[in-house]
Design an enzyme around this catalytic site. Structure first.
Site, PDB file in Angstrom:
ATOM      1  N   LYS A 129      41.441  38.981  28.889  1.00  0.00           N
ATOM      2  CA  LYS A 129      41.881  40.311  29.333  1.00  0.00           C
ATOM      3  C   LYS A 129      42.952  40.882  28.402  1.00  0.00           C
ATOM      4  O   LYS A 129      42.992  42.088  28.178  1.00  0.00           O
ATOM      5  CB  LYS A 129      42.422  40.251  30.770  1.00  0.00           C
ATOM      6  CG  LYS A 129      41.313  40.105  31.814  1.00  0.00           C
ATOM      7  CD  LYS A 129      41.893  40.142  33.225  1.00  0.00           C
ATOM      8  CE  LYS A 129      40.808  39.973  34.275  1.00  0.00           C
ATOM      9  NZ  LYS A 129      41.364  39.784  35.629  1.00  0.00           N
ATOM     10  N   LYS A 210      28.524  36.960  30.279  1.00  0.00           N
ATOM     11  CA  LYS A 210      28.235  36.891  31.714  1.00  0.00           C
ATOM     12  C   LYS A 210      28.046  38.290  32.297  1.00  0.00           C
ATOM     13  O   LYS A 210      28.564  39.268  31.754  1.00  0.00           O
ATOM     14  CB  LYS A 210      29.340  36.118  32.448  1.00  0.00           C
ATOM     15  CG  LYS A 210      30.640  36.846  32.509  1.00  0.00           C
ATOM     16  CD  LYS A 210      31.602  36.209  33.499  1.00  0.00           C
ATOM     17  CE  LYS A 210      32.833  37.094  33.592  1.00  0.00           C
ATOM     18  NZ  LYS A 210      33.774  36.819  34.592  1.00  0.00           N
ATOM     19  N   LYS A 213      31.126  43.554  35.970  1.00  0.00           N
ATOM     20  CA  LYS A 213      31.171  44.968  36.366  1.00  0.00           C
ATOM     21  C   LYS A 213      31.791  45.839  35.298  1.00  0.00           C
ATOM     22  O   LYS A 213      31.641  47.046  35.318  1.00  0.00           O
ATOM     23  CB  LYS A 213      31.854  45.144  37.718  1.00  0.00           C
ATOM     24  CG  LYS A 213      33.197  44.511  37.865  1.00  0.00           C
ATOM     25  CD  LYS A 213      33.627  44.560  39.338  1.00  0.00           C
ATOM     26  CE  LYS A 213      34.364  43.319  39.752  1.00  0.00           C
ATOM     27  NZ  LYS A 213      34.321  43.057  41.181  1.00  0.00           N
TER      28      LYS A 213
HETATM   29  P1  AMP Z   1      35.496  39.271  40.865  1.00  0.00           P
HETATM   30  O1  AMP Z   1      34.533  40.383  40.985  1.00  0.00           O
HETATM   31  O2  AMP Z   1      35.968  39.047  39.474  1.00  0.00           O
HETATM   32  O3  AMP Z   1      36.609  39.373  41.856  1.00  0.00           O
HETATM   33  O4  AMP Z   1      34.686  37.962  41.243  1.00  0.00           O
HETATM   34  C1  AMP Z   1      34.331  37.643  42.568  1.00  0.00           C
HETATM   35  C2  AMP Z   1      33.560  36.327  42.588  1.00  0.00           C
HETATM   36  O5  AMP Z   1      32.301  36.472  41.911  1.00  0.00           O
HETATM   37  C3  AMP Z   1      34.287  35.181  41.887  1.00  0.00           C
HETATM   38  O6  AMP Z   1      34.094  33.996  42.630  1.00  0.00           O
HETATM   39  C4  AMP Z   1      33.592  35.080  40.552  1.00  0.00           C
HETATM   40  O7  AMP Z   1      33.654  33.791  39.996  1.00  0.00           O
HETATM   41  C5  AMP Z   1      32.160  35.447  40.929  1.00  0.00           C
HETATM   42  N1  AMP Z   1      31.434  35.988  39.765  1.00  0.00           N
HETATM   43  C6  AMP Z   1      31.779  37.069  39.027  1.00  0.00           C
HETATM   44  N2  AMP Z   1      30.892  37.269  38.026  1.00  0.00           N
HETATM   45  C7  AMP Z   1      29.952  36.299  38.150  1.00  0.00           C
HETATM   46  C8  AMP Z   1      28.763  35.965  37.414  1.00  0.00           C
HETATM   47  N3  AMP Z   1      28.373  36.677  36.361  1.00  0.00           N
HETATM   48  N4  AMP Z   1      28.058  34.874  37.824  1.00  0.00           N
HETATM   49  C9  AMP Z   1      28.441  34.142  38.900  1.00  0.00           C
HETATM   50  N5  AMP Z   1      29.539  34.417  39.628  1.00  0.00           N
HETATM   51  C10 AMP Z   1      30.295  35.475  39.266  1.00  0.00           C
END
Ligand code: AMP
Ligand code: TRP
Length: 349
Positions: A129, A210, A213
């Site tokens: 980041k 990966k 968003k």
């Molecule tokens: P966040 O949107 O960053 O708050 O992530 C929420 C949850 O989604 C966390 O447990 C992340 O590890 C999981 N996550 C986010 N992106 C991915 C991805 N591409 N594949 C699997 N899990 C994900």
């Protein structure tokens, strides 16, 4: 790393829930996507039947990256609604907004004094980041994982279901808990990560990264309409043609492997036939994509409907979040009482 294997068990009645608390969080940063669903939400919905579970919309984490304060409350509400639509039952689980429970920030400060700076600077997500920050890196970005540790430890949770990108943060909170217990007496269970298959879903348009968003074109949103889902799956990067006869699936290119992972999650009964076709060198990726797209459309259709209906009753969503915070607060307050006592912060002698 303490890793609990994924197991599928029938849901026991609430009274016989396993006495290990679950905690996880998701940032309200606009879109909830397929990666979030596969890596996190899907297993949350399953775990809540087996464990006392806390799921948190982490607004205080989200403000460490640029955001619009005027839009933010709506974003938080939407994130909560998506969680409910995707299967988090606000009666069964404690679903709440992080900033509604002030103890998160208090515990964070106390844990800060137990967290080595060097370890924070080595966090992959911090480094990643920081690279994108132009105007100067703020302390909040560095301390982000300390707040995350406070989230989990405040509820003495021992099981943290997340995607792979969060493993390092869970290891850090484990270290912090261990240091606290050693220095101030046994207080916190050591949290362990829980990963499922699909803990790292790759970007559809660029399978070297990966699904995220922050990268348009990389993701399918949970609330995308069926045509958009079909279009995005069709456009997913694969190979120019089928592999040579006798190729092994576990040596497939990342884009192909990613589609097989998704097939295994969304249409497991169709996985073997495509795996066989891959090994025989007769696979047609367009067929695989069609089956996969329909399976995703079917899984997400009820989520999309429920989301739309919830967003027509925003006051109900607000009320259930207030109820969640009311359930979280006493647990958080009890931990803080104990922590203040152990740290010698109970006021004048
Ligand atoms: P966040 O949107 O960053 O708050 O992530 C929420 C949850 O989604 C966390 O447990 C992340 O590890 C999981 N996550 C986010 N992106 C991915 C991805 N591409 N594949 C699997 N899990 C994900
Ligand atoms: N940092 C996590 C993410 O970006 C979200 C999060 C905040 C979290 N607090 C948590 C996850 C506590 C698990 C436990 O995905």
């Amino acid at each position: 790393m303490h890793k609990v294997q994924e197991r599928v068990r029938p849901a026991p009645a609430a009274a016989s829930r396993v006495p290990v608390r679950v905690f996880s969080g998701i940032q309200p940063t606009g879109v909830v996507h397929l990666g979030n669903y596969v890596g996190a939400l899907r297993q949350w919905a399953q775990l809540q039947r087996e464990h006392e579970s806390y799921f948190c919309i982490v607004d205080l984490h989200a403000i460490t990256t640029p955001y619009d304060p005027a839009q933010f409350p709506q974003q938080v509400l939407e994130a909560a609604a998506v969680n409910v639509a995707a299967g988090i039952d606000p009666q069964q689980s404690v679903l709440f907004i992080q900033s509604h429970v002030a103890e998160h920030t208090e515990l964070m400060w106390l844990l800060n004094v137990l967290t080595p700076l060097g370890q924070l600077e080595r966090m992959t997500q911090f480094k990643e980041k920081s690279r994108h920050v132009r105007a100067g890196i703020m302390a909040g970005l560095l301390n982000y994982p300390v707040l995350q540790a406070a989230d989990v430890l405040l509820y003495k949770a021992a099981l943290v279901p997340v995607g792979e990108d969060q493993v390092q943060h869970v290891e850090l909170m484990r270290d912090i808990a261990e240091r606290f217990n050693k220095q101030f007496g046994e207080t916190f269970p050591l949290p362990g990560v829980r990963l499922t298959k699909g803990a790292r879903i790759l970007a559809l348009n660029d399978p070297t990264a990966k699904m995220s968003k922050s990268v348009p074109g990389s993701y399918i949103a949970l609330v995308d309409d069926p045509e958009t889902i079909r279009k995005k799956v069709r456009a997913a990067v694969t190979d120019p043609g089928p592999p040579a006869k006798g190729s092994k699936l576990d040596e497939a290119t990342p884009g192909v492997a990613n589609l097989f992972t998704l097939l295994d999650v969304f249409a497991p009964v169709r996985h073997p036939e495509f795996a066989d076709a891959y090994q025989a060198g007769t696979i047609r990726y367009s067929d695989l994509k069609q089956v996969l797209a329909e399976a995703i459309v079917q899984t997400f259709a009820p989520v999309r409907d429920k989301y739309a209906s919830l967003m027509q009753r925003p006051d109900e969503v607000r009320a259930l979040l207030a109820h969640g915070a009311d359930r979280a607060r006493p647990v958080a307050a009890a931990t803080m009482e104990e922590v203040r006592g152990r740290m010698g912060l109970r006021g004048a002698p």
